[in-house]
Motif scaffolding. Structure first.
Motif, PDB file in Angstrom:
ATOM      1  N   THR A 165       0.804  -1.221   0.000  1.00 45.05           N
ATOM      2  CA  THR A 165       0.000   0.000   0.000  1.00 45.05           C
ATOM      3  C   THR A 165       0.838   1.272   0.000  1.00 45.05           C
ATOM      4  O   THR A 165       0.293   2.365  -0.140  1.00 45.05           O
ATOM      5  N   THR A 166       2.142   1.155   0.154  1.00 46.25           N
ATOM      6  CA  THR A 166       3.020   2.333   0.105  1.00 46.25           C
ATOM      7  C   THR A 166       4.027   2.181  -1.021  1.00 46.25           C
ATOM      8  O   THR A 166       4.494   1.078  -1.315  1.00 46.25           O
ATOM      9  N   PHE A 167       4.362   3.308  -1.634  1.00 45.51           N
ATOM     10  CA  PHE A 167       5.269   3.307  -2.787  1.00 45.51           C
ATOM     11  C   PHE A 167       6.112   4.585  -2.707  1.00 45.51           C
ATOM     12  O   PHE A 167       5.777   5.591  -3.316  1.00 45.51           O
ATOM     13  N   PRO A 168       7.168   4.570  -1.911  1.00 48.63           N
ATOM     14  CA  PRO A 168       7.963   5.792  -1.692  1.00 48.63           C
ATOM     15  C   PRO A 168       8.558   6.326  -2.991  1.00 48.63           C
ATOM     16  O   PRO A 168       9.117   5.567  -3.791  1.00 48.63           O
ATOM     17  N   LEU A 169       8.426   7.635  -3.178  1.00 50.64           N
ATOM     18  CA  LEU A 169       8.877   8.264  -4.410  1.00 50.64           C
ATOM     19  C   LEU A 169       9.736   9.488  -4.102  1.00 50.64           C
ATOM     20  O   LEU A 169       9.587  10.126  -3.061  1.00 50.64           O
ATOM     21  N   LEU A 170      10.606   9.813  -5.042  1.00 52.35           N
ATOM     22  CA  LEU A 170      11.423  11.023  -4.957  1.00 52.35           C
ATOM     23  C   LEU A 170      11.206  11.824  -6.229  1.00 52.35           C
ATOM     24  O   LEU A 170      11.457  11.331  -7.324  1.00 52.35           O
ATOM     25  N   ALA A 171      10.713  13.050  -6.091  1.00 49.66           N
ATOM     26  CA  ALA A 171      10.448  13.909  -7.248  1.00 49.66           C
ATOM     27  C   ALA A 171      11.584  14.906  -7.427  1.00 49.66           C
ATOM     28  O   ALA A 171      11.993  15.578  -6.476  1.00 49.66           O
ATOM     29  N   VAL A 172      12.084  15.000  -8.661  1.00 48.32           N
ATOM     30  CA  VAL A 172      13.208  15.884  -8.983  1.00 48.32           C
ATOM     31  C   VAL A 172      12.825  16.740 -10.189  1.00 48.32           C
ATOM     32  O   VAL A 172      12.325  16.226 -11.200  1.00 48.32           O
ATOM     33  N   ALA A 173      13.022  18.035 -10.087  1.00 48.08           N
ATOM     34  CA  ALA A 173      12.726  18.932 -11.203  1.00 48.08           C
ATOM     35  C   ALA A 173      13.506  18.517 -12.435  1.00 48.08           C
ATOM     36  O   ALA A 173      14.700  18.201 -12.358  1.00 48.08           O
ATOM     37  N   GLY A 174      12.828  18.489 -13.598  1.00 46.89           N
ATOM     38  CA  GLY A 174      13.516  18.023 -14.796  1.00 46.89           C
ATOM     39  C   GLY A 174      12.758  18.308 -16.072  1.00 46.89           C
ATOM     40  O   GLY A 174      11.975  19.246 -16.166  1.00 46.89           O
ATOM     41  N   GLY A 175      12.995  17.438 -17.049  1.00 46.84           N
ATOM     42  CA  GLY A 175      12.553  17.664 -18.418  1.00 46.84           C
ATOM     43  C   GLY A 175      13.776  18.030 -19.228  1.00 46.84           C
ATOM     44  O   GLY A 175      14.611  18.836 -18.787  1.00 46.84           O
ATOM     45  N   SER A 176      13.921  17.458 -20.395  1.00 45.00           N
ATOM     46  CA  SER A 176      15.143  17.664 -21.179  1.00 45.00           C
ATOM     47  C   SER A 176      15.481  19.139 -21.404  1.00 45.00           C
ATOM     48  O   SER A 176      16.588  19.584 -21.070  1.00 45.00           O
ATOM     49  N   PRO A 177      14.582  19.956 -21.964  1.00 46.46           N
ATOM     50  CA  PRO A 177      14.925  21.370 -22.163  1.00 46.46           C
ATOM     51  C   PRO A 177      15.179  22.111 -20.847  1.00 46.46           C
ATOM     52  O   PRO A 177      16.060  22.973 -20.778  1.00 46.46           O
ATOM     53  N   PHE A 178      14.416  21.788 -19.811  1.00 44.08           N
ATOM     54  CA  PHE A 178      14.634  22.348 -18.480  1.00 44.08           C
ATOM     55  C   PHE A 178      16.070  22.072 -18.039  1.00 44.08           C
ATOM     56  O   PHE A 178      16.780  22.962 -17.547  1.00 44.08           O
ATOM     57  N   ASN A 179      16.519  20.836 -18.232  1.00 45.97           N
ATOM     58  CA  ASN A 179      17.880  20.462 -17.857  1.00 45.97           C
ATOM     59  C   ASN A 179      18.926  21.202 -18.691  1.00 45.97           C
ATOM     60  O   ASN A 179      19.964  21.622 -18.168  1.00 45.97           O
ATOM     61  N   VAL A 180      18.672  21.336 -19.989  1.00 48.05           N
ATOM     62  CA  VAL A 180      19.623  22.040 -20.859  1.00 48.05           C
ATOM     63  C   VAL A 180      19.775  23.484 -20.401  1.00 48.05           C
ATOM     64  O   VAL A 180      20.895  24.025 -20.355  1.00 48.05           O
ATOM     65  N   ALA A 181      18.666  24.116 -20.044  1.00 44.82           N
ATOM     66  CA  ALA A 181      18.719  25.506 -19.578  1.00 44.82           C
ATOM     67  C   ALA A 181      19.558  25.616 -18.310  1.00 44.82           C
ATOM     68  O   ALA A 181      20.420  26.501 -18.191  1.00 44.82           O
ATOM     69  N   ILE A 182      19.334  24.721 -17.355  1.00 45.54           N
ATOM     70  CA  ILE A 182      20.117  24.749 -16.119  1.00 45.54           C
ATOM     71  C   ILE A 182      21.580  24.421 -16.400  1.00 45.54           C
ATOM     72  O   ILE A 182      22.491  25.030 -15.823  1.00 45.54           O
ATOM     73  N   GLY A 183      21.811  23.484 -17.319  1.00 45.83           N
ATOM     74  CA  GLY A 183      23.187  23.151 -17.679  1.00 45.83           C
ATOM     75  C   GLY A 183      23.947  24.349 -18.215  1.00 45.83           C
ATOM     76  O   GLY A 183      25.112  24.573 -17.865  1.00 45.83           O
ATOM     77  N   LEU A 184      23.302  25.138 -19.062  1.00 42.37           N
ATOM     78  CA  LEU A 184      23.945  26.337 -19.599  1.00 42.37           C
ATOM     79  C   LEU A 184      24.171  27.374 -18.506  1.00 42.37           C
ATOM     80  O   LEU A 184      25.219  28.031 -18.471  1.00 42.37           O
ATOM     81  N   ALA A 185      23.196  27.538 -17.615  1.00 44.74           N
ATOM     82  CA  ALA A 185      23.367  28.484 -16.516  1.00 44.74           C
ATOM     83  C   ALA A 185      24.560  28.084 -15.648  1.00 44.74           C
ATOM     84  O   ALA A 185      25.328  28.949 -15.194  1.00 44.74           O
ATOM     85  N   ARG A 186      24.728  26.791 -15.419  1.00 43.93           N
ATOM     86  CA  ARG A 186      25.865  26.324 -14.614  1.00 43.93           C
ATOM     87  C   ARG A 186      27.193  26.473 -15.353  1.00 43.93           C
ATOM     88  O   ARG A 186      28.261  26.375 -14.738  1.00 43.93           O
ATOM     89  N   LEU A 187      27.117  26.710 -16.653  1.00 45.61           N
ATOM     90  CA  LEU A 187      28.310  27.004 -17.448  1.00 45.61           C
ATOM     91  C   LEU A 187      28.466  28.505 -17.657  1.00 45.61           C
ATOM     92  O   LEU A 187      29.155  28.949 -18.590  1.00 45.61           O
ATOM     93  N   ASN A 188      27.802  29.267 -16.797  1.00 41.94           N
ATOM     94  CA  ASN A 188      27.935  30.740 -16.790  1.00 41.94           C
ATOM     95  C   ASN A 188      27.521  31.361 -18.119  1.00 41.94           C
ATOM     96  O   ASN A 188      28.148  32.312 -18.597  1.00 41.94           O
ATOM     97  N   THR A 189      26.451  30.820 -18.715  1.00 36.41           N
ATOM     98  CA  THR A 189      25.964  31.288 -20.005  1.00 36.41           C
ATOM     99  C   THR A 189      24.576  31.900 -19.849  1.00 36.41           C
ATOM    100  O   THR A 189      23.688  31.265 -19.272  1.00 36.41           O
ATOM    101  N   PRO A 190      24.353  33.115 -20.346  1.00 32.91           N
ATOM    102  CA  PRO A 190      23.010  33.715 -20.275  1.00 32.91           C
ATOM    103  C   PRO A 190      22.000  32.843 -21.028  1.00 32.91           C
ATOM    104  O   PRO A 190      22.165  32.575 -22.211  1.00 32.91           O
ATOM    105  N   VAL A 191      20.953  32.411 -20.332  1.00 36.09           N
ATOM    106  CA  VAL A 191      20.010  31.460 -20.916  1.00 36.09           C
ATOM    107  C   VAL A 191      18.626  31.687 -20.334  1.00 36.09           C
ATOM    108  O   VAL A 191      18.471  32.090 -19.181  1.00 36.09           O
ATOM    109  N   ALA A 192      17.607  31.440 -21.154  1.00 37.71           N
ATOM    110  CA  ALA A 192      16.214  31.523 -20.732  1.00 37.71           C
ATOM    111  C   ALA A 192      15.495  30.245 -21.154  1.00 37.71           C
ATOM    112  O   ALA A 192      15.918  29.570 -22.104  1.00 37.71           O
TER     113      ALA A 192
END
Length: 312
Positions: free
Chosen positions: A22-49
């Motif tokens: 009756t229990t199914f422990p889950l972990l939710a993480v923000a994502g989505g391919s384009p979402f990840n690409v945007a964050i990846g560019l931001a972490r590379l110090n690149t202006p991105v939206a």
């Protein structure tokens, strides 16, 4: 500024074994391919939206907070009174993720053409990818933007196929032809290529895409390395030898690192992808492969920062 166009969602992982049915422990993480690409560019110090439909619900607002924390420009987030997509992920014994998406009518799938009419004056590149390029009406709206942007900025495309969202490969092939016809940069995994064109020769397909107007084709092949093609050169680059934890986000990391490298050598604005020198192609692919390797050494789409890639 680079604008990434596509979905924003939560990836939901099974966290650990449950003692009861009756229990199914889950972990939710923000994502989505384009979402990840945007964050990846931001972490590379690149202006991105990020350009996406974002739910007014608490999940959508959490996604917005993540983007703000990562210093991704949020001016192109379109508020929608629709739910947030959830993508459930289960890993196989080889670490490869398997997806199940719950998102019919979700915020990232209901963008209109009016939502995607943005001012391109300060945009150096647009990147499109994944299931929002096949789910209507967002797919039509993004295609309209890509077509209107041709010749005004660099256009990048990665199909990043999700059969659990749209199982009909004819639809994916049709959209692939439409978006790749607009693209200067086409990045595709060998897995996606085989889904679109089973048993096709990747090198022959790359030459076909170049002949149709794509300037640079990158074929990622997992542990087997990367192939890069433009009108003058073919380059093969090996991937680093690592212990894989999982591959979620590896392709997104490669995409972000590629766009970062192209901007660094001013290839986003000069229109010179078709004429990039062999050494440039090798450097771009090596940097992107190292970045993707770092992501593969940790769980989930935890994309690296610039200092981590330089250290490697």
């Amino acid at each position: 500024m680079i604008v990434i166009c596509g979905e924003a969602l939560f990836d939901v992982f099974k966290e650990h074994h449950s003692e009861t049915l009756t229990t199914f422990p889950l972990l939710a993480v923000a994502g989505g391919s384009p979402f990840n690409v945007a964050i990846g560019l931001a972490r590379l110090n690149t202006p991105v939206a990020l350009l996406t439909g974002l739910s007014n619900d608490f999940l959508g607002q959490r996604l917005k907070s993540v983007l703000e924390q990562e210093q991704v420009n949020t001016q192109y987030l379109i508020p929608k009174s629709a739910p947030t997509t959830l993508g459930f992920i289960e890993h196989g014994a080889d670490g490869v993720p398997h997806y199940a998406f719950y998102g019919n009518g979700a915020a990232d799938r209901v963008l209109t053409t009016r939502d995607t009419q943005i001012n391109l004056a300060s945009v150096t590149a647009l990147h499109f990818g994944s299931y929002t390029t096949v789910t209507e009406p967002t797919a039509d709206s993004f295609l309209s933007l890509a077509q209107s942007a041709m010749g005004k900025c660099l256009i990048s495309y990665d199909p990043n196929i999700r059969p659990t969202v749209e199982p009909n490969m004819d639809i994916w092939r049709n959209r692939f032809m439409q978006f790749s016809a607009c693209a200067n940069l086409l990045k595709i995994s060998d897995e996606d290529l085989n889904l679109l064109y089973p048993d096709a020769d990747p090198k022959q397909k790359a030459q076909e895409w170049l002949a149709r107007g794509v300037d640079l084709v990158l074929v990622t092949r997992g542990s087997k390395g990367v192939w890069a093609f433009n009108k003058e050169h073919f380059v093969e680059v090996a991937t680093p030898n690592i212990t894989v934890v999982d591959t979620v986000g590896a392709g997104d990391t490669f995409q972000a690192a590629t766009l970062y490298s192209l901007q660094n050598i001013q290839a986003l604005t000069s229109g010179s992808l078709a004429r990039l020198a062999r050494q440039d192609l090798e450097d771009i692919c090596q940097f992107a492969a190292k970045a993707a390797a770092i992501t593969c050494t940790r769980r989930g789409a935890d994309l690296p920062r610039l200092k981590e890639i330089i250290a490697l």
